[in-house]
Design an enzyme around this catalytic site. Sequence first.
Site, mmCIF file in Angstrom:
data_model
loop_
_atom_site.group_PDB
_atom_site.id
_atom_site.type_symbol
_atom_site.label_atom_id
_atom_site.label_comp_id
_atom_site.label_asym_id
_atom_site.label_seq_id
_atom_site.Cartn_x
_atom_site.Cartn_y
_atom_site.Cartn_z
ATOM 1 N N HIS A 1 0.831 -1.195 0.000
ATOM 2 C CA HIS A 1 0.000 0.000 0.000
ATOM 3 C C HIS A 1 0.874 1.255 0.000
ATOM 4 O O HIS A 1 2.090 1.182 0.189
ATOM 5 C CB HIS A 1 -0.918 0.021 1.226
ATOM 6 N N LYS B 1 -0.777 4.917 4.502
ATOM 7 C CA LYS B 1 -1.685 4.001 5.182
ATOM 8 C C LYS B 1 -1.223 3.786 6.618
ATOM 9 O O LYS B 1 -0.059 3.484 6.872
ATOM 10 C CB LYS B 1 -1.764 2.663 4.442
#
Length: 233
Positions: free
Chosen positions: A131, A135
């Site tokens: 990600h 995040k």
Amino acid sequence: MKIALLGYGKMGKVIERIALERGHEIVLRKDEFNTYDGLSTADVAIDFSVPSAAVSNISASFNANVPVVSGTTGWLEHYDEMIALCNETKGGFISSSNFSLGVNIFFGLNEYLAKIMKQFDSYKVSMEEIHHIHKLDAPSGTAISLAQGVIENSNYANWTMEEAKANEIQIEAKRIGEVPGTHTVNYDSAIDSIEIKHTAHNREGFALGAVIAAEWLAGKQGIFSMKDVLNLQ
């Protein structure tokens, strides 16, 4: 349909655009600087906030008799409390680690593959998720859902981010650039490997799925999942 956006970051803005394109009205754009004024006029609330705000957002919605679609992850230690509040207020609730239509198909494929692989103990399962660097939680909620899908359909008992024991699934979490989300499930043996993979190209899929879930949930009472929304049971 009148929608309250609880969380107005990058995802919130994409959800807003898609909701408006589909003919809906936004009655609240909640961020850290404003109040819940307008929430009670909504037909449904969509929560894409941060872990520290999720419980307050969901609670406020149930107490205002507004059903909630929540895509925030990292707050699930309070999940049972929110389920109890939903039942107490006769609310409607869908909480998912990932609202992407493709990811939810991927969840089903993952569970089906786990059932097949259960009889072949020469293969060891592991997972990788990638990600963007912004995040906050690791591993991702999607990776945890994938691991849980394997555990429920195999002899594995747990997942870990450390070196895995015999009955554990190792999850490797990477944070790279602006990657929207890539999840890979690997089955490795001494002879060969089997891999299934989902790659998100942007945030559109997450946002569209959340709006579709909100359209489905409006006017309903109970605890539901994306399997209900997409008829994947």
